[in-house]
Design an enzyme around this catalytic site. Structure first.
Site, mmCIF file in Angstrom:
data_model
loop_
_atom_site.group_PDB
_atom_site.id
_atom_site.type_symbol
_atom_site.label_atom_id
_atom_site.label_comp_id
_atom_site.label_asym_id
_atom_site.label_seq_id
_atom_site.Cartn_x
_atom_site.Cartn_y
_atom_site.Cartn_z
ATOM 1 N N SER A 121 11.039 6.762 -32.177
ATOM 2 C CA SER A 121 10.976 7.962 -32.932
ATOM 3 C C SER A 121 11.653 8.011 -34.136
ATOM 4 C CB SER A 121 11.425 9.238 -32.353
ATOM 5 O OG SER A 121 10.643 9.190 -30.948
ATOM 6 N N HIS A 142 3.738 5.157 -32.698
ATOM 7 C CA HIS A 142 4.762 6.472 -31.991
ATOM 8 C C HIS A 142 3.670 7.285 -31.623
ATOM 9 C CE1 HIS A 142 6.797 10.179 -32.810
ATOM 10 N NE2 HIS A 142 7.709 9.548 -32.140
ATOM 11 N N GLU A 154 1.370 7.596 -34.768
ATOM 12 C CA GLU A 154 1.796 7.246 -36.087
ATOM 13 C C GLU A 154 2.118 5.847 -35.976
ATOM 14 O OE1 GLU A 154 4.391 10.728 -37.711
ATOM 15 O OE2 GLU A 154 4.794 10.471 -35.921
ATOM 16 N N ASN A 192 8.517 13.738 -37.422
ATOM 17 C CA ASN A 192 9.843 13.861 -37.346
ATOM 18 C C ASN A 192 10.486 14.164 -38.815
ATOM 19 O OD1 ASN A 192 10.258 14.270 -34.472
ATOM 20 N ND2 ASN A 192 10.006 12.289 -34.216
#
Ligand SMILES: NC(=O)c1ccc[n+]([C@@H]2O[C@H](COP(=O)([O-])OP(=O)(O)OC[C@H]3O[C@@H](n4cnc5c(N)ncnc54)[C@H](O)[C@@H]3O)[C@@H](O)[C@H]2O)c1
Lengths: 292, 209
Positions: A121, A142, A154, A192
């Site tokens: 992450s 991801h 992702e 994120n």
């Protein structure tokens, strides 16, 4: 079309790894589920069986497909079992040296053409690949939590990733029924990178006495149509995890919004970790709210 | 809860035709000011002042953190040119009377709206949180992190949002985003509040027209 037939998942006893293994097996790929935690693998296997049973109950899957998917999953604590995988996806602890050591150990075991993918992450794909011996065949992949339900992936290439490996990994995600989006090897990719500072801003708003956590969550949900307010989400993620995320981003981005707010650290010190401790910005035992 | 409206010009919270305008009484203990200058009147239960990006203190004056009266600020949240949402942000000062807040809540909840209470800060709750996020998304776009549609899709699929930050900021109007971000930045000095380049471009283009 994907040339990938057999997939390995490292960390398959974990939250993400077990979900990724479900995605892979459900889509028809032989899936080797590797983890160092043998008991954890057994637990994950029974959770996977219950997940597929519920899918059948809800009419999302027929029994034959469930049985076939379960047959495609083979749990193992031996790294050698990944030898003939075309793609190995790691979802082990979020620690650079653990991930690097895993890829270095896998390199002599796996086929030369096998692709390694990381579900990190916050870490750099280029750094994870560094020194593994096949830097051109390492990609970022991801998944979102819960991986068995969320479609988004992702995808990010590292500096040394070849177009060929990236495209092959991309094709596999599509064959697995997922929605890949291309992003760069930067901390937090898209989601994120936007979410961690946003959540910290919500904490700072509580700290500055702008509004109560309940009103902040209500405002964001009513104004934007989000299903959860930022403070409810932090309570779910865990306040300790929010600190770890902030600490992973801030030293790299130097974005003040990414720095862990002082209130967050105080709350963790006070044992208010969110849902898992029964209390965070909201109280999950009573009805009281923390803050202004 | 009965309310009267004093109105001049078009309101962002309650545009012409909004049922809140037709639900008003001729006179009532609680008065809603839409674009009309505020005059203190302690005999009222509450005077509700519609705000733009400014603080309530601009209308009432302040006294070093001791201010507060029966005057309550409010704004119905609106993403630029999007239709108004169902959210009303009430704005209170340190000594705003609780009964004035209760009256304001009753008026807006009676109209079917969702009410929250914010301190008297620029951006209130929602813009304080979303404008830096839109600036970040626009900067990441400039930096080549991902295409706009991929950033938006990531937020829709990965977080279950109804829309993504770029499409939302663009739909609401980047010049408007510039206006709100600039107001936030003047107050906070935080780099995240400074309008992103795309917003500066939109602003300058709107001034040329
Ligand atoms: N939890 C999330 O919300 C989330 C979302 C997206 C991505 N991620 C990423 O996924 C990864 C895993 O996160 P998680 O939340 O599933 O963690 P977790 O702690 O639930 O699982 C990690 C698993 O890895 C295993 N493991 C550790 N070292 C190993 C090794 N050397 N070889 C094989 N197995 C090993 C552990 O036994 C454990 O079962 C992390 O990189 C994390 O950043 C997490």
């Amino acid at each position: 079309m994907t040339g990938i037939r057999k997939v390995g998942v490292c960390g398959a006893a974990g939250t993400m790894g077990s979900g990724i293994a479900i995605v892979s097996a459900r889509a028809g790929f032989e899936t080797v589920c590797h983890d160092v935690d043998g008991e954890g693998l057994e637990r994950a296997s029974s959770q996977t069986a219950s997940f597929f049973a519920r899918s059948v109950e809800r009419g999302r899957m027929i029994e034959e497909d469930r049985d076939a998917a379960l047959r495609r999953l083979s749990p193992t604590a031996e790294l050698d079992a990944l030898a003939d995988c075309d793609l190995v996806i790691e979802a082990v602890f979020e620690d650079l040296s653990t991930k690097q050591a895993l890829f270095r150990a896998l390199n002599p075991i796996c086929k030369d053409e096998a692709i390694f993918a990381s579900n990190t992450s916050t870490l750099s794909i280029t750094q994870i690949a560094s020194g593994c011996g096949r830097e051109d065949r390492v990609v970022g992949m991801h998944f979102c939590l819960p991986a068995q339900l969320m479609k988004l992936i992702e995808m990010s290439p590292g500096i040394n990733t070849s177009d060929e490996a990236f495209e092959a990994a991309w094709a596999w995600t599509e064959a697995a029924g997922q929605n890949p989006v291309r992003t760069q090897d930067r901390p937090g990719f898209i989601l994120n990178a936007l979410l961690v500072p946003f959540n910290n801003d919500a904490i700072r708003a509580v700290e500055a006495g702008i509004a109560s956590p309940a009103d902040i969550d209500t405002a964001i949900k009513a104004a934007l149509g989000y299903r959860m307010g930022p403070l409810e989400l932090i309570d779910l993620i865990g306040l300790d995890t929010q600190i770890l995320l902030s600490e992973a981003f801030y030293p790299i981005t130097l974005d003040p919004r990414a720095a862990a707010p002082a209130l967050l650290r105080r709350m963790v010190a006070a044992g208010r970790l969110g849902r898992k401790s029964g209390r965070g910005f909201h109280d999950y035992e009573g009805s009281a709210m923390y803050g202004a | 809860m009965a309310y009267a409206i004093r109105r001049s010009g078009e309101s962002r919270s309650f545009p012409t035709g909004d049922s809140f305008l037709t639900g008003a009484a001729e006179d009532a203990d609680t008065v809603v000011l839409l674009g009309v200058p505020y005059e203190p009147d302690p005999s009222r239960r509450a005077i509700l002042i519609e705000l733009g990006t400014e603080c309530l203190g601009v209308h009432t004056g302040e006294s070093a953190g001791e201010e507060g009266s029966n005057a309550v600020g409010f704004a119905r949240y609106r993403n630029g040119d999007d239709p108004p949402s169902d959210l009303v942000e009430l704005v209170r000062q340190p000594n705003t009377e609780d009964r004035a807040i209760e009256a304001a809540r009753a008026v807006f909840e009676g109209a079917g709206l969702t009410v929250v209470v914010s301190a008297d800060r620029i951006g209130r709750i929602v813009d304080r949180l979303v404008r830096p996020k839109y600036n970040a998304a626009l900067r990441l776009l400039d930096d080549g992190l991902a295409r706009a549609e991929d950033m938006d899709m990531a937020c829709r699929l990965g977080l279950g949002y109804p829309d993504g930050p770029v499409e939302r900021a663009v739909r609401g109007g980047l010049a408007y985003h510039h206006e709100v971000s600039s107001a936030l930045f003047v107050q906070s000095g935080q780099p995240g509040d400074a309008p992103a380049r795309a917003a500066v471009v939109a602003r300058e283009r709107s001034e040329r027209r």
